[in-house]
Enzyme design. Structure first.
Site, PDB file in Angstrom:
ATOM      1  N   ASP A  81       0.806  -1.794  -0.306  1.00 45.62           N
ATOM      2  CA  ASP A  81       0.164   0.157  -0.077  1.00 45.62           C
ATOM      3  C   ASP A  81       0.727   0.938   0.001  1.00 45.62           C
ATOM      4  O   ASP A  81       2.092   1.435   0.134  1.00 45.62           O
ATOM      5  CB  ASP A  81      -1.125  -0.303   1.004  1.00 45.62           C
ATOM      6  CG  ASP A  81      -0.148  -0.225   2.490  1.00 45.62           C
ATOM      7  OD1 ASP A  81       0.776  -0.326   2.637  1.00 45.62           O
ATOM      8  OD2 ASP A  81      -0.792   0.693   3.745  1.00 45.62           O
ATOM      9  N   GLU A 139      -0.440  -1.672   5.374  1.00 43.59           N
ATOM     10  CA  GLU A 139       0.070  -1.391   6.509  1.00 43.59           C
ATOM     11  C   GLU A 139       0.322  -0.394   7.017  1.00 43.59           C
ATOM     12  O   GLU A 139       0.387  -0.827   8.442  1.00 43.59           O
ATOM     13  CB  GLU A 139       1.394  -1.899   6.406  1.00 43.59           C
ATOM     14  CG  GLU A 139       2.973  -1.720   7.665  1.00 43.59           C
ATOM     15  CD  GLU A 139       3.329  -0.979   7.848  1.00 43.59           C
ATOM     16  OE1 GLU A 139       3.168  -0.164   8.507  1.00 43.59           O
ATOM     17  OE2 GLU A 139       2.940  -0.058   7.053  1.00 43.59           O
ATOM     18  N   GLU A 140       0.182   0.888   6.419  1.00 43.09           N
ATOM     19  CA  GLU A 140      -0.461   1.674   6.929  1.00 43.09           C
ATOM     20  C   GLU A 140      -1.057   2.529   7.419  1.00 43.09           C
ATOM     21  O   GLU A 140      -1.508   3.616   8.785  1.00 43.09           O
ATOM     22  CB  GLU A 140       0.404   3.085   5.564  1.00 43.09           C
ATOM     23  CG  GLU A 140       1.456   2.862   4.613  1.00 43.09           C
ATOM     24  CD  GLU A 140       2.472   2.863   5.869  1.00 43.09           C
ATOM     25  OE1 GLU A 140       2.199   3.701   6.601  1.00 43.09           O
ATOM     26  OE2 GLU A 140       3.132   3.385   5.340  1.00 43.09           O
ATOM     27  N   HIS A 366       8.257   8.501   4.551  1.00 45.61           N
ATOM     28  CA  HIS A 366       6.669   9.600   4.465  1.00 45.61           C
ATOM     29  C   HIS A 366       7.539  10.857   4.496  1.00 45.61           C
ATOM     30  O   HIS A 366       6.273  11.770   4.429  1.00 45.61           O
ATOM     31  CB  HIS A 366       6.174   9.902   6.185  1.00 45.61           C
ATOM     32  CG  HIS A 366       5.432   7.582   6.232  1.00 45.61           C
ATOM     33  ND1 HIS A 366       4.751   7.640   7.220  1.00 45.61           N
ATOM     34  CD2 HIS A 366       5.727   6.419   5.677  1.00 45.61           C
ATOM     35  CE1 HIS A 366       3.983   5.821   7.038  1.00 45.61           C
ATOM     36  NE2 HIS A 366       4.779   5.838   6.901  1.00 45.61           N
TER      37      HIS A 366
END
Length: 395
Positions: A81, A139-140, A366
């Site tokens: 993702d 996952e995020e 990020h």
């Protein structure tokens, strides 16, 4: 087999990079990775494997590679993702999905594992056991994809699971590891404080929710400084305080949201108990009422020490020109839902350096300008390949 596997991976280096660039151009956020999942499924079409799609609470994919002999069963995991970030990295394969970016390296994780898996499929008669390739969604964003995949039971026959993460904490060729607690766990707090609104000139006729909220923000930090041992790691961040109103009006209610981090399950329990006690005391001290949500998201990630030591030795003994240094990394402050696999199976999650060439201060995961040295993709594939060969004692 090991030399053959490494030669195969080396020959497909450009393919790994091409896959990563395609995925980078078409990122999809957590739980909405439909096209990415289809791309992964298309890659495995016609290959001699078992495929389970839509595993867990989203687009998770499990690819089962049955070896030529019976033996131990392992899992190799990569997430796929992306993040809701507007990309600022100056690359020719920049995101074409507005407002979405692969800013954490999951495109690279998926690219290396696809090609590694294909090579293992071709060599599977030499493998004394079964390897499950775990292409994990989401996952995020909590609750994430890992927990639901574990709970589905599809991995119940595994003995161990391995995973990697691209991190700009070293150049391509640096591989890091850390035994024991390695990534923080996290919790989410939402608190609504209900007071009584009123005129700014007459606070005695009202009950100011902002004052109560401000007290909570400050008092919450004493949980870290006065309730945790100096040897424990914990963080409480109040990232949102919604108290906007009019300058001469006493606020009737406020809402706060917080991010809570901890490195061990014991610390998690202490912080949760103390936050709830502080909220209860807030009601008594200020005469307000409180509604709150306290949700434990990802647990701390615990790398099995014995297995991690074996991984480090496999990599140190690899004698591979692309693996230049294997060293211990510090524990990481972020959280990772690989932790759910590690809760159930002895696991090892290790790190692949990816600092872009010539960059002294790289943008961390990020960040909208996050980028990697694509040489790290082959390092990742070969490093995990060496772990597989070491685990099965394949020469």
């Amino acid at each position: 087999m090991k030399s053959q596997l490494m030669e195969m991976l080396q020959a497909r280096k450009e393919e790994i990079i091409a896959i990563r660039r395609h995925l980078h151009e078409y990122p999809e956020i957590s739980f909405k990775e439909e096209k990415t999942a289809q791309y992964i499924l298309d890659f495995y079409k016609g290959k001699d494997v078992e495929i389970q799609s839509n595993t867990g609470n989203g687009y998770g994919i499990i690819v089962t590679i049955k070896g030529g002999k019976r033996g131990k069963n392992i899992g190799l995991r990569a997430d796929f993702d992306a993040l809701p970030i507007i990309e600022e990295a100056d690359v020719p394969f920049k995101s074409k999905n507005e407002g979405v970016m692969h800013a954490c390296g999951h495109d690279g994780h998926t690219a290396y594992l696809l090609v590694l898996a294909d090579c293992l499929i071709q060599l599977k008669e030499h493998i004394p056991g079964t390897i499950k390739i775990i292409h994990q969604h989401a996952e995020e964003v909590p609750p994430g994809g890992a927990k639901s995949i574990v709970e589905s039971g599809v991995l119940d026959d595994l003995d161990n699971i391995f995973g990697i993460h691209l991190l700009p904490m070293g150049e391509a060729g640096v591989v890091g590891y850390h035994a024991g607690y390695s990534f923080n766990g996290r919790a989410y707090l939402k608190l609504k404080i209900q007071g009584r609104g009123g005129h700014g000139s007459s606070p005695h006729l009202a009950n100011d929710a902002i004052v109560a909220g401000a007290h909570f923000v400050i008092a919450a930090q004493t949980i870290i400084s006065r309730r945790l041992s100096p040897f424990e790691i914990g963080v409480i961040t109040i990232g949102s305080f919604d108290g906007k109103g009019t300058f001469n009006v006493i606020k009737d209610s406020v809402e706060l949201e917080g991010d809570i981090r901890y490195m061990t399950n014991e610390t998690k329990e202490t912080i949760e108990k103390e936050v709830k006690r502080l909220i209860k005391g807030l009601e008594e001290q200020f005469g307000v009422t409180c509604e709150y949500t306290y949700a434990n998201d990802y647990p701390p990630l615990y790398n099995d020490p014995g297995l991690t030591e074996k991984v480090a030795q496999y990599l140190k003994n690899a004698n591979d020109e692309h693996i230049k240094e294997v060293k211990e990394f510090p524990a990481m402050a972020p959280s990772e839902d690989f932790a759910y696999y590690a809760e159930k199976f002895p696991s090892c999650f290790f790190y692949i350096g990816c600092t872009p060439k010539g960059v002294e201060k790289p943008y961390f995961n990020h960040h909208p300008k996050f980028d990697i040295d694509e040489e790290a993709l082959l390092v990742a594939a070969k490093a995990v390949g060496h772990v597989v060969c070491g685990y099965y004692e394949l020469d």
